[in-house]
Design an enzyme around this catalytic site. Structure first.
Site, PDB file in Angstrom:
ATOM      1  N   ARG A 164       0.601  14.918  12.543  1.00 51.15           N
ATOM      2  CA  ARG A 164       0.993  14.702  11.147  1.00 51.15           C
ATOM      3  C   ARG A 164       1.228  15.998  10.353  1.00 51.15           C
ATOM      4  NH1 ARG A 164      -1.791   9.240   8.886  1.00 51.15           N
ATOM      5  NH2 ARG A 164       0.317   9.008   8.077  1.00 51.15           N
ATOM      6  N   PRO A 165       2.153  16.833  10.816  1.00 54.18           N
ATOM      7  CA  PRO A 165       2.453  18.049  10.051  1.00 54.18           C
ATOM      8  C   PRO A 165       3.160  17.715   8.739  1.00 54.18           C
ATOM      9  CG  PRO A 165       4.043  17.796  11.830  1.00 54.18           C
ATOM     10  CD  PRO A 165       3.042  16.677  11.980  1.00 54.18           C
TER      11      PRO A 165
ATOM     12  N   ASP B 114       3.700   0.642  12.357  1.00 57.90           N
ATOM     13  CA  ASP B 114       2.455   0.131  11.763  1.00 57.90           C
ATOM     14  C   ASP B 114       2.117  -1.284  12.245  1.00 57.90           C
ATOM     15  OD1 ASP B 114       2.438   2.500  10.410  1.00 57.90           O
ATOM     16  OD2 ASP B 114       3.138   1.668   8.518  1.00 57.90           O
TER      17      ASP B 114
ATOM     18  N   ILE C 188       6.928   7.160  17.098  1.00 59.14           N
ATOM     19  CA  ILE C 188       6.656   7.887  15.845  1.00 59.14           C
ATOM     20  C   ILE C 188       5.370   8.723  15.932  1.00 59.14           C
ATOM     21  CG2 ILE C 188       6.456   7.685  13.312  1.00 59.14           C
ATOM     22  CD1 ILE C 188       9.012   6.290  14.203  1.00 59.14           C
TER      23      ILE C 188
ATOM     24  N   LYS D  41       0.834  -1.212   0.000  1.00 57.05           N
ATOM     25  CA  LYS D  41       0.000   0.000   0.000  1.00 57.05           C
ATOM     26  C   LYS D  41       0.870   1.264   0.000  1.00 57.05           C
ATOM     27  CE  LYS D  41      -1.794   1.912   3.997  1.00 57.05           C
ATOM     28  NZ  LYS D  41      -1.551   3.345   4.086  1.00 57.05           N
ATOM     29  N   ASN D  42       1.843   1.313   0.916  1.00 54.28           N
ATOM     30  CA  ASN D  42       2.577   2.573   1.067  1.00 54.28           C
ATOM     31  C   ASN D  42       3.569   2.838  -0.058  1.00 54.28           C
ATOM     32  OD1 ASN D  42       1.030   3.213   3.244  1.00 54.28           O
ATOM     33  ND2 ASN D  42       2.555   2.643   4.789  1.00 54.28           N
TER      34      ASN D  42
ATOM     35  N   ARG E 145      -4.038  10.125   3.270  1.00 54.19           N
ATOM     36  CA  ARG E 145      -2.826  10.877   3.545  1.00 54.19           C
ATOM     37  C   ARG E 145      -2.026  11.126   2.262  1.00 54.19           C
ATOM     38  NH1 ARG E 145      -1.824  14.055   7.247  1.00 54.19           N
ATOM     39  NH2 ARG E 145       0.348  14.607   7.244  1.00 54.19           N
TER      40      ARG E 145
ATOM     41  N   ARG F  59      -9.338   0.344   3.583  1.00 49.30           N
ATOM     42  CA  ARG F  59      -8.400   1.283   2.951  1.00 49.30           C
ATOM     43  C   ARG F  59      -7.050   0.619   2.720  1.00 49.30           C
ATOM     44  NH1 ARG F  59      -6.969   5.439   6.566  1.00 49.30           N
ATOM     45  NH2 ARG F  59      -5.232   5.372   5.132  1.00 49.30           N
TER      46      ARG F  59
ATOM     47  N   CYS G 299      -5.293   8.442   8.661  1.00 55.31           N
ATOM     48  CA  CYS G 299      -5.598   8.044  10.046  1.00 55.31           C
ATOM     49  C   CYS G 299      -5.217   9.146  11.032  1.00 55.31           C
ATOM     50  CB  CYS G 299      -4.806   6.776  10.403  1.00 55.31           C
ATOM     51  SG  CYS G 299      -5.307   5.320   9.469  1.00 55.31           S
TER      52      CYS G 299
HETATM   53  N1  EPU Z   1       6.791  14.581  10.550  1.00 58.68           N
HETATM   54  C1  EPU Z   1       6.958  15.920  10.802  1.00 58.68           C
HETATM   55  N2  EPU Z   1       6.936  16.771   9.738  1.00 58.68           N
HETATM   56  C2  EPU Z   1       6.771  16.350   8.457  1.00 58.68           C
HETATM   57  C3  EPU Z   1       6.611  14.979   8.212  1.00 58.68           C
HETATM   58  C4  EPU Z   1       6.622  14.103   9.290  1.00 58.68           C
HETATM   59  O1  EPU Z   1       7.097  16.348  11.953  1.00 58.68           O
HETATM   60  O2  EPU Z   1       6.762  17.180   7.547  1.00 58.68           O
HETATM   61  C5  EPU Z   1       6.804  13.635  11.686  1.00 58.68           C
HETATM   62  C6  EPU Z   1       5.472  12.903  11.841  1.00 58.68           C
HETATM   63  O3  EPU Z   1       4.547  13.668  12.584  1.00 58.68           O
HETATM   64  C7  EPU Z   1       5.899  11.625  12.533  1.00 58.68           C
HETATM   65  C8  EPU Z   1       7.297  11.372  11.958  1.00 58.68           C
HETATM   66  O4  EPU Z   1       7.729  12.610  11.409  1.00 58.68           O
HETATM   67  O5  EPU Z   1       6.008  11.855  13.915  1.00 58.68           O
HETATM   68  C9  EPU Z   1       7.369  10.308  10.874  1.00 58.68           C
HETATM   69  O6  EPU Z   1       6.424  10.614   9.866  1.00 58.68           O
HETATM   70  P1  EPU Z   1       6.587  10.148   8.342  1.00 58.68           P
HETATM   71  O7  EPU Z   1       6.551  11.352   7.486  1.00 58.68           O
HETATM   72  O8  EPU Z   1       7.754   9.230   8.243  1.00 58.68           O
HETATM   73  O9  EPU Z   1       5.262   9.326   8.117  1.00 58.68           O
HETATM   74  P2  EPU Z   1       4.280   9.384   6.862  1.00 58.68           P
HETATM   75  O10 EPU Z   1       5.062   9.486   5.621  1.00 58.68           O
HETATM   76  O11 EPU Z   1       3.199  10.362   7.119  1.00 58.68           O
HETATM   77  C10 EPU Z   1       4.329   6.809   6.431  1.00 58.68           C
HETATM   78  C11 EPU Z   1       3.290   5.757   6.306  1.00 58.68           C
HETATM   79  C12 EPU Z   1       2.712   5.450   7.681  1.00 58.68           C
HETATM   80  C13 EPU Z   1       3.834   5.015   8.613  1.00 58.68           C
HETATM   81  C14 EPU Z   1       4.935   6.095   8.647  1.00 58.68           C
HETATM   82  C15 EPU Z   1       6.142   5.694   9.468  1.00 58.68           C
HETATM   83  C16 EPU Z   1       2.384   6.187   4.114  1.00 58.68           C
HETATM   84  C17 EPU Z   1       1.244   6.644   3.283  1.00 58.68           C
HETATM   85  N3  EPU Z   1       2.222   6.226   5.427  1.00 58.68           N
HETATM   86  O12 EPU Z   1       3.656   7.951   6.956  1.00 58.68           O
HETATM   87  O13 EPU Z   1       1.825   4.362   7.497  1.00 58.68           O
HETATM   88  O14 EPU Z   1       3.339   4.842   9.922  1.00 58.68           O
HETATM   89  O15 EPU Z   1       5.381   6.385   7.312  1.00 58.68           O
HETATM   90  O16 EPU Z   1       6.671   4.508   8.993  1.00 58.68           O
HETATM   91  O17 EPU Z   1       3.405   5.758   3.594  1.00 58.68           O
HETATM   92  C18 EPU Z   1      -0.049   3.026   7.886  1.00 58.68           C
HETATM   93  O18 EPU Z   1       0.210   2.431   6.832  1.00 58.68           O
HETATM   94  O19 EPU Z   1      -0.885   2.619   8.740  1.00 58.68           O
HETATM   95  C19 EPU Z   1       0.652   4.280   8.180  1.00 58.68           C
HETATM   96  C20 EPU Z   1       0.208   5.179   9.045  1.00 58.68           C
END
Ligand code: EPU
Length: 420
Positions: free
Chosen positions: A122-123, A305, A327, A22-23, A93, A397, A117
């Site tokens: 999630r900034p 996850d 995280i 998915k991701n 997302r 999803r 979610c």
């Molecule tokens: N963060 C910031 N600023 C940013 C981006 C991220 O502060 O601009 C923080 C987040 O708040 C979090 C940390 O950095 O505390 C890590 O966030 P990351 O950006 O790595 O996560 P993401 O890209 O939003 C993806 C997966 C998530 C998974 C995380 C961590 C996708 C679509 N989502 O999220 O998957 O938990 O990486 O591995 O790829 C899921 O599949 O259930 C899911 C939530």
């Protein structure tokens, strides 16, 4: 409304085949619009609501999409750079990957704040910081972001947090920028390598994906290609955990075990019997489980996850287990539901203390987010009696054919329409 009904207590035997990640898919689909000539064929695309939502966005911006079982052919010849409306963006997302892709293609992107979610604040500040470093000017009007660049120029970008989303979005924006971009403290997840592989097959020059320093040398044009998506390590991990609580020679097939090393070693530490092959893992429920302490970390650490489904296994361990989530601030929303089923869990901030073993009992529970939903499924499979899971849209999803996959190995699970 639709719910999942699960009768617990069945032991699971047979083979579950893992779908495409998915991701990865949710980034590869937006990435495909970067092609200047020729269609992009994606193979092994999971049929889940998140990929459906992205297909709707592709259609809205004018892409010609042919979707058949597990493949997508995306022809972007007629794509126009339109604002992506809020109702599309908020469904998931990953709609924000259109920001990087549109910026990379047109030097202009307009998108509403994405959905997904509610597992934390999630900034997206790091995504925007990356776009700005490449020459983008970011304007924020209400919930909408506009990023505009006269020219995109390669830059050295240091990420304060190794963010998966920011690393991918910056790659998408930088592939056609002039000169060299270096992303330092880049995320190293396998999905990032998958995105880099697709972009390189399209003609990009990306080196170092999978390490914490990614180098992108901008190119003028990208072209179509064919790319097979990696298996979903989180789906595989979820079924391995289900196998650990209910498996009787349960084979999880089409897996890259290397992507699951942290889970595999923790399962072994708990006493779960595993047979790890080249592309499969066979899981057996042991007599007794040892308690463990886990801490979620970016790849290759224990994945956040899988922390939620893993907590079900911990409820069956002989003693006290502990989870430290590092995280997401809000990733214990499943706990009150597990406690309703009979688990003994205390949460303090970003730590959960699980006191086992406890018997679980079927009741009505909610899938508060995607992985919380998978957690409820795992708990229901070992609970005594019937569990009804509401809000199953979250589960659909992210898990392809979950009802069919689990029924095929002996679970009693069905989707049922009930009155609200
Ligand atoms: N963060 C910031 N600023 C940013 C981006 C991220 O502060 O601009 C923080 C987040 O708040 C979090 C940390 O950095 O505390 C890590 O966030 P990351 O950006 O790595 O996560 P993401 O890209 O939003 C993806 C997966 C998530 C998974 C995380 C961590 C996708 C679509 N989502 O999220 O998957 O938990 O990486 O591995 O790829 C899921 O599949 O259930 C899911 C939530």
């Amino acid at each position: 409304m639709e719910v999942l009904e699960i009768e617990g207590g069945k032991s699971l035997k047979g083979t579950i085949r893992i779908s495409g990640a998915k991701n990865s898919s949710v980034a590869l689909i937006p990435a495909s619009i970067l092609s200047d000539e020729g269609a992009v064929t994606l193979l092994n695309v999971p049929e889940i609501k998140d990929t459906d939502s992205l297909t709707d966005i592709l259609a809205f911006i004018g892409a010609d999409v042919e979707r058949s079982t597990e493949s997508m052919v995306i022809d972007s010849t007629n794509v126009t750079n339109k604002e992506i409306p809020e109702e599309f963006a908020k469904k998931l997302r990953a709609s924000y990957y259109f920001m990087g892709a549109m910026l990379g293609k047109y030097k202009h992107a307009e998108l509403f704040f994405p959905g997904g979610c509610s597992i934390g604040e999630r900034p997206i500040n790091l995504h925007l910081k990356g776009f700005e470093a490449l020459g983008g000017v970011v304007t924020n009007i209400g919930k909408k972001y506009i990023v505009d660049a006269k020219e995109l120029k390669g830059a050295d970008i240091y990420l304060d947090i190794a963010s998966v989303g920011a690393t991918i979005n910056i790659m998408l924006a930088a592939v056609k920028a002039k000169g060299v971009t270096r992303i330092e403290n880049a995320a190293k997840e396998p999905e990032i390598v998958d995105v880099a592989m697709l972009l390189n097959s399209m003609g990009a020059k990306i080196e170092g994906a999978g390490t914490n320093l990614i180098k992108i040398t901008g190119v003028d044009k990208l072209h179509g290609c064919s790319h097979e998506i990696i298996p979903d390590r989180i789906e595989a991990g979820t079924y391995m955990i289900i196998g650990a609580v209910a498996g009787n020679y349960l084979k999880i097939d089409n897996v890259i075990p290397k992507h699951l090393e942290a889970l595999i070693s923790t399962l072994e530490e708990m006493n779960v019997e595993l047979d790890v092959g080249d592309d499969y893992v066979i899981v057996n429920k042991p007599e007794k489980y040892k308690p463990v302490v886990i801490k979620t970390l970016p790849y290759p650490g224990f994945p956040t996850d899988l922390q939620q489904p893993f907590s079900v296994l911990m409820t069956q361990a002989e003693g006290d287990s502990k989870i430290t989530e590092t995280i997401w601030e809000n990733r214990f929303m499943h706990v009150p539901h597990l406690v309703n089923m009979g688990a003994n869990i205390d949460v303090s901030g970003m730590k959960a203390f699980i006191h086992g073993p406890t018997k679980l009992y079927g009741t009505i529970v909610e899938a508060t987010d995607l992985r919380a939903g998978a957690t409820m499924v795992a708990a229901a499979i070992i609970a005594e009696g019937k569990t009804t899971i509401t809000n199953i849209n979250h589960i659909l999803r992210g898990y392809e054919n979950i009802v069919e996959k689990l029924s095929d190995v002996g679970a009693s699970i069905k989707r049922v329409e009930v009155e609200d």
